[in-house]
Design an enzyme around this catalytic site. Structure first.
Site, PDB file in Angstrom:
ATOM      1  N   ASP A   1     -32.686  12.324 -21.649  1.00 37.80           N
ATOM      2  CA  ASP A   1     -32.098  11.718 -20.604  1.00 37.80           C
ATOM      3  C   ASP A   1     -30.712  12.955 -20.187  1.00 37.80           C
ATOM      4  OD1 ASP A   1     -31.331   8.958 -19.283  1.00 37.80           O
ATOM      5  OD2 ASP A   1     -29.314   9.988 -19.573  1.00 37.80           O
TER       6      ASP A   1
ATOM      7  N   TYR B   1     -24.851  16.166 -15.266  1.00 36.32           N
ATOM      8  CA  TYR B   1     -24.283  16.913 -16.533  1.00 36.32           C
ATOM      9  C   TYR B   1     -24.315  18.442 -16.304  1.00 36.32           C
ATOM     10  CZ  TYR B   1     -25.533  12.068 -17.990  1.00 36.32           C
ATOM     11  OH  TYR B   1     -25.912  10.631 -18.172  1.00 36.32           O
TER      12      TYR B   1
ATOM     13  N   LYS C   1     -30.945  12.248 -12.852  1.00 31.63           N
ATOM     14  CA  LYS C   1     -30.358  11.241 -12.033  1.00 31.63           C
ATOM     15  C   LYS C   1     -29.642  11.905 -10.809  1.00 31.63           C
ATOM     16  CE  LYS C   1     -28.726   9.119 -16.166  1.00 31.63           C
ATOM     17  NZ  LYS C   1     -28.556  10.071 -17.089  1.00 31.63           N
TER      18      LYS C   1
ATOM     19  N   HIS D   1     -27.420   7.976  -9.595  1.00 33.60           N
ATOM     20  CA  HIS D   1     -26.554   7.756 -10.790  1.00 33.60           C
ATOM     21  C   HIS D   1     -25.481   6.802 -10.577  1.00 33.60           C
ATOM     22  CE1 HIS D   1     -24.873  10.516 -14.065  1.00 33.60           C
ATOM     23  NE2 HIS D   1     -24.610   9.440 -14.446  1.00 33.60           N
TER      24      HIS D   1
ATOM     25  N   ASN E   1     -25.675   2.111 -13.339  1.00 37.98           N
ATOM     26  CA  ASN E   1     -24.196   1.520 -12.947  1.00 37.98           C
ATOM     27  C   ASN E   1     -24.472   0.715 -11.574  1.00 37.98           C
ATOM     28  OD1 ASN E   1     -22.772   3.079 -14.872  1.00 37.98           O
ATOM     29  ND2 ASN E   1     -23.623   4.768 -13.634  1.00 37.98           N
TER      30      ASN E   1
ATOM     31  N   SER F   1     -23.943   5.415 -23.540  1.00 36.55           N
ATOM     32  CA  SER F   1     -22.791   5.302 -24.613  1.00 36.55           C
ATOM     33  C   SER F   1     -23.150   4.145 -25.735  1.00 36.55           C
ATOM     34  CB  SER F   1     -21.358   4.880 -23.838  1.00 36.55           C
ATOM     35  OG  SER F   1     -21.262   6.207 -22.850  1.00 36.55           O
TER      36      SER F   1
ATOM     37  N   ARG G   1     -26.445  14.018 -37.440  1.00 37.29           N
ATOM     38  CA  ARG G   1     -26.305  12.711 -36.850  1.00 37.29           C
ATOM     39  C   ARG G   1     -27.407  12.393 -35.964  1.00 37.29           C
ATOM     40  NH1 ARG G   1     -19.984  13.605 -34.721  1.00 37.29           N
ATOM     41  NH2 ARG G   1     -19.007  13.385 -36.873  1.00 37.29           N
ATOM     42  N   ILE G   2     -27.966  13.413 -35.569  1.00 35.73           N
ATOM     43  CA  ILE G   2     -29.212  13.320 -34.392  1.00 35.73           C
ATOM     44  C   ILE G   2     -30.408  12.734 -35.282  1.00 35.73           C
ATOM     45  CG2 ILE G   2     -31.074  14.356 -33.220  1.00 35.73           C
ATOM     46  CD1 ILE G   2     -28.721  16.666 -32.319  1.00 35.73           C
TER      47      ILE G   2
ATOM     48  N   ASN H   1     -29.321   8.953 -36.199  1.00 33.41           N
ATOM     49  CA  ASN H   1     -29.402   8.078 -35.385  1.00 33.41           C
ATOM     50  C   ASN H   1     -30.722   7.825 -35.022  1.00 33.41           C
ATOM     51  OD1 ASN H   1     -26.733   8.144 -35.246  1.00 33.41           O
ATOM     52  ND2 ASN H   1     -26.786   9.404 -33.173  1.00 33.41           N
TER      53      ASN H   1
END
Ligand code: A2P
Length: 283
Positions: free
Chosen positions: A48, A53, A78, A111, A149, A197, A245-246, A249
């Protein structure tokens, strides 16, 4: 869901891998190339990104270098907030494809519903933008369309003129921030909810109740939050630039939270803050 490559099916039949790799605040260049490379190595098949970004080029580079078939990777971008309107959207989409180095996109989103630049005329601007997105969709340059959003009144406004309804609404969803009205309304209108998030940009990891629950399952707080997202029927988009961590997760398919714990986590109101009011953003 049993693996990262298991899919949700969108309202138009397109299948979307159930966890996406989030890239907000991943710096263009080496950081983004390395992070996306790690994610693809760990088995993620859904990336994503967003024009806003500023890392689409690096995402594209990592995808191409990975050796994984393009058709096996789901890529979302986006439309940035500075751009709305029919021709403007077509042009911005082309530029995204150029930066990504691919000839189609899997999912393209608006977005934010009310960019500060278009606060006076966002309804018309989104309608014109959506016309362009529908054309891209009809011409098979993008496999699915969505929004991000958007709350109930933004969705209603878009649906007044849309011929093709959005298939996805990507919003902030994490423990204690469940945006129930938006979730229920989006589902009513046939959309899958994507959770950005999902770790509250890290804040969830400090919540004592989350630590307690994680300990009970012998898991990390991050894994519990991602698992919770899946059990709520969301599609989580965890971000990390840290390879360990990747991988961590991604290990969320060999345990299950009890319905009581899923409820308890939902009820930790505001434990990692709440989403921005999309009518009042300054960007
Ligand atoms: P980093 O990128 O430095 O590894 P969100 O997905 O909600 O936006 O959260 C992203 C934040 O959470 C980043 O700061 C990221 O740090 C951190 N993070 C991601 N996964 C983990 C994890 N498994 N353990 C600890 N922190 C994590």
């Amino acid at each position: 869901m049993k693996a990262l490559t298991d899919t949700y099916t969108l309202s138009n039949g397109v299948r979307i891998p159930c966890v996406g790799f989030g890239t907000w605040q991943v710096a263009d260049g080496r950081e983004a190339v390395d992070a996306v490379t790690s994610a693809l190595e760990a088995g993620y098949r859904h990336i994503d990104t967003a024009q806003g970004y500023y890392n689409e080029e690096s995402v594209g580079k990592a995808v191409r270098q990975s050796g994984v078939n393009r058709a096996d990777i789901f890529i979302t971008s986006k439309l940035e907030n500075g751009v709305r309107g029919y021709q403007e959207t077509l042009d911005a989409f082309d530029k995204s494809l150029d930066r990504l180095g691919t000839d189609y996109m899997d999912l393209f989103l608006i977005h934010w519903p009310v960019p500060s630049k278009f606060r006076e005329n966002w309804q018309q601007m989104n309608a014109q933008t959506w016309k362009a997105m529908e054309e891209l969709y009809q011409n098979r340059r993008v496999r699915a369309l969505g929004i991000s959003n958007f709350r109930r009144h933004h969705i209603d406004e878009l649906l007044k003129t849309a011929a093709v309804g959005p298939m996805v609404n990507q919003i902030r969803l994490c423990p204690g921030d469940t945006q129930d009205d938006t979730v229920n309304y989006s589902r009513e209108k046939g959309m899958l909810l994507e959770a950005y998030s999902p770790l509250g940009v890290g804040d969830v990891l400090q919540v004592p109740e989350m630590k307690e629950i994680a300990e009970k399952y012998g898991r990390s707080v991050a894994q519990v939050a991602i698992r919770w997202s899946l059990q709520r029927g969301y599609l989580p988009l965890p971000k990390s630039v840290t390879p360990a961590r990747i991988r961590e997760n991604a290990r969320v398919f060999d345990f299950e939270l009890s319905p009581q714990d899923v409820e308890r986590i939902a009820g930790l109101k505001g434990c990692a803050g709440f989403s921005h009011d999309p009518d009042k953003i300054t960007w």
